[in-house]
Design a protein around this motif. Structure first.
Motif, PDB file in Angstrom:
ATOM      1  N   SER A  49      37.850  41.013  41.050  1.00  0.00           N
ATOM      2  CA  SER A  49      37.471  39.742  41.093  1.00  0.00           C
ATOM      3  C   SER A  49      38.222  38.504  40.957  1.00  0.00           C
ATOM      4  O   SER A  49      38.643  37.573  41.641  1.00  0.00           O
ATOM      5  CB  SER A  49      36.214  39.527  39.901  1.00  0.00           C
ATOM      6  OG  SER A  49      35.620  38.198  39.973  1.00  0.00           O
ATOM      7  N   LEU A  50      39.356  38.912  39.955  1.00  0.00           N
ATOM      8  CA  LEU A  50      40.388  38.019  39.469  1.00  0.00           C
ATOM      9  C   LEU A  50      41.441  38.026  40.925  1.00  0.00           C
ATOM     10  O   LEU A  50      41.813  36.782  41.290  1.00  0.00           O
ATOM     11  CB  LEU A  50      41.445  38.326  38.387  1.00  0.00           C
ATOM     12  CG  LEU A  50      40.363  37.954  37.209  1.00  0.00           C
ATOM     13  CD1 LEU A  50      41.155  38.861  36.043  1.00  0.00           C
ATOM     14  CD2 LEU A  50      40.485  36.548  36.878  1.00  0.00           C
ATOM     15  N   ALA A  83      47.394  37.859  36.539  1.00  0.00           N
ATOM     16  CA  ALA A  83      46.178  37.239  35.805  1.00  0.00           C
ATOM     17  C   ALA A  83      45.747  38.352  34.764  1.00  0.00           C
ATOM     18  O   ALA A  83      45.316  37.456  33.520  1.00  0.00           O
ATOM     19  CB  ALA A  83      45.059  36.957  36.625  1.00  0.00           C
ATOM     20  N   ILE A  84      45.511  39.334  34.610  1.00  0.00           N
ATOM     21  CA  ILE A  84      44.876  40.115  33.707  1.00  0.00           C
ATOM     22  C   ILE A  84      46.001  40.161  32.300  1.00  0.00           C
ATOM     23  O   ILE A  84      45.602  39.992  31.365  1.00  0.00           O
ATOM     24  CB  ILE A  84      44.614  41.488  33.984  1.00  0.00           C
ATOM     25  CG1 ILE A  84      43.350  41.429  34.937  1.00  0.00           C
ATOM     26  CG2 ILE A  84      44.345  42.569  32.928  1.00  0.00           C
ATOM     27  CD1 ILE A  84      42.898  42.830  35.503  1.00  0.00           C
ATOM     28  N   SER A 117      39.655  44.690  30.808  1.00  0.00           N
ATOM     29  CA  SER A 117      40.131  46.025  31.397  1.00  0.00           C
ATOM     30  C   SER A 117      39.463  46.625  32.152  1.00  0.00           C
ATOM     31  O   SER A 117      39.591  47.731  32.699  1.00  0.00           O
ATOM     32  CB  SER A 117      40.462  46.777  29.883  1.00  0.00           C
ATOM     33  OG  SER A 117      39.031  47.053  29.491  1.00  0.00           O
ATOM     34  N   LYS A 118      38.275  46.238  32.577  1.00  0.00           N
ATOM     35  CA  LYS A 118      37.536  46.653  33.651  1.00  0.00           C
ATOM     36  C   LYS A 118      37.897  46.412  35.021  1.00  0.00           C
ATOM     37  O   LYS A 118      38.433  45.372  35.443  1.00  0.00           O
ATOM     38  CB  LYS A 118      35.948  46.139  33.563  1.00  0.00           C
ATOM     39  CG  LYS A 118      35.191  46.530  32.223  1.00  0.00           C
ATOM     40  CD  LYS A 118      33.878  46.046  32.086  1.00  0.00           C
ATOM     41  CE  LYS A 118      33.027  46.534  30.926  1.00  0.00           C
ATOM     42  NZ  LYS A 118      31.942  45.963  30.458  1.00  0.00           N
ATOM     43  N   GLU A 119      37.617  47.516  35.841  1.00  0.00           N
ATOM     44  CA  GLU A 119      38.208  47.358  37.329  1.00  0.00           C
ATOM     45  C   GLU A 119      37.367  46.386  38.023  1.00  0.00           C
ATOM     46  O   GLU A 119      38.281  45.690  38.787  1.00  0.00           O
ATOM     47  CB  GLU A 119      38.024  48.663  37.870  1.00  0.00           C
ATOM     48  CG  GLU A 119      38.661  48.639  39.255  1.00  0.00           C
ATOM     49  CD  GLU A 119      38.598  50.394  39.908  1.00  0.00           C
ATOM     50  OE1 GLU A 119      38.640  50.568  41.170  1.00  0.00           O
ATOM     51  OE2 GLU A 119      38.329  51.286  39.379  1.00  0.00           O
ATOM     52  N   THR A 135      38.743  34.719  41.398  1.00  0.00           N
ATOM     53  CA  THR A 135      37.886  34.143  40.555  1.00  0.00           C
ATOM     54  C   THR A 135      38.639  33.372  39.425  1.00  0.00           C
ATOM     55  O   THR A 135      39.645  34.222  39.033  1.00  0.00           O
ATOM     56  CB  THR A 135      36.955  35.240  39.951  1.00  0.00           C
ATOM     57  OG1 THR A 135      35.993  35.951  41.083  1.00  0.00           O
ATOM     58  CG2 THR A 135      35.825  34.776  39.015  1.00  0.00           C
ATOM     59  N   LYS A 136      38.243  32.504  38.767  1.00  0.00           N
ATOM     60  CA  LYS A 136      39.049  31.951  37.616  1.00  0.00           C
ATOM     61  C   LYS A 136      38.916  32.662  36.392  1.00  0.00           C
ATOM     62  O   LYS A 136      37.642  33.384  36.270  1.00  0.00           O
ATOM     63  CB  LYS A 136      38.564  30.544  37.516  1.00  0.00           C
ATOM     64  CG  LYS A 136      38.861  29.588  38.616  1.00  0.00           C
ATOM     65  CD  LYS A 136      40.229  29.385  38.686  1.00  0.00           C
ATOM     66  CE  LYS A 136      40.553  28.418  39.706  1.00  0.00           C
ATOM     67  NZ  LYS A 136      41.849  28.318  40.338  1.00  0.00           N
TER      68      LYS A 136
END
Length: 112
Positions: A55-56, A23-24, A48-50, A60-61
């Motif tokens: 959450s993804l 996802a990221i 780029s945050k942990e 989370t969408k």
């Protein structure tokens, strides 16, 4: 520190490439393809945050993390149609050309 610096990202995952674990990576690639520089910088900082990764991973969408002012429709359309082949191509390039091990990170620079 320079406004003339160019940044690119190549993905070199260490695990099997699947929709749910990219996802990221897909969000970052989509941002590069669809956003202007100011929105790109803001979105990359957010992605780029942990806590975003957690959450993804929890389901989370990605639309929850979009930046006000960016073209949400273009981003979401590209994100939803961006296949895994591009990430696989990145992985192949990293391992075959750059000789990186799976998951290994590197910085490639070509300064003027």
């Amino acid at each position: 520190t320079s406004s003339h610096t160019r940044v690119g990202v190549l993905n070199n995952p260490s695990s099997k490439i699947k929709e749910d674990n990219t996802a990221i990576a897909r969000g970052i690639l989509t941002a590069f393809l669809t956003q202007n520089n100011s929105n790109l910088k803001s979105l990359l900082s957010k992605l780029s945050k942990e806590e975003t990764a957690k959450s993804l991973a929890a389901g989370t969408k990605i639309s929850k993390f979009l930046i006000p002012g960016m073209d949400d429709n273009t981003f979401e359309k590209k994100y939803n149609t961006l296949g895994l082949d591009l990430i696989k191509t990145h992985q192949m390039f990293c391992q075959e050309v750059l000789k990186l091990l799976p998951g290994q990170m590197a910085i490639v620079s070509n300064g003027r």
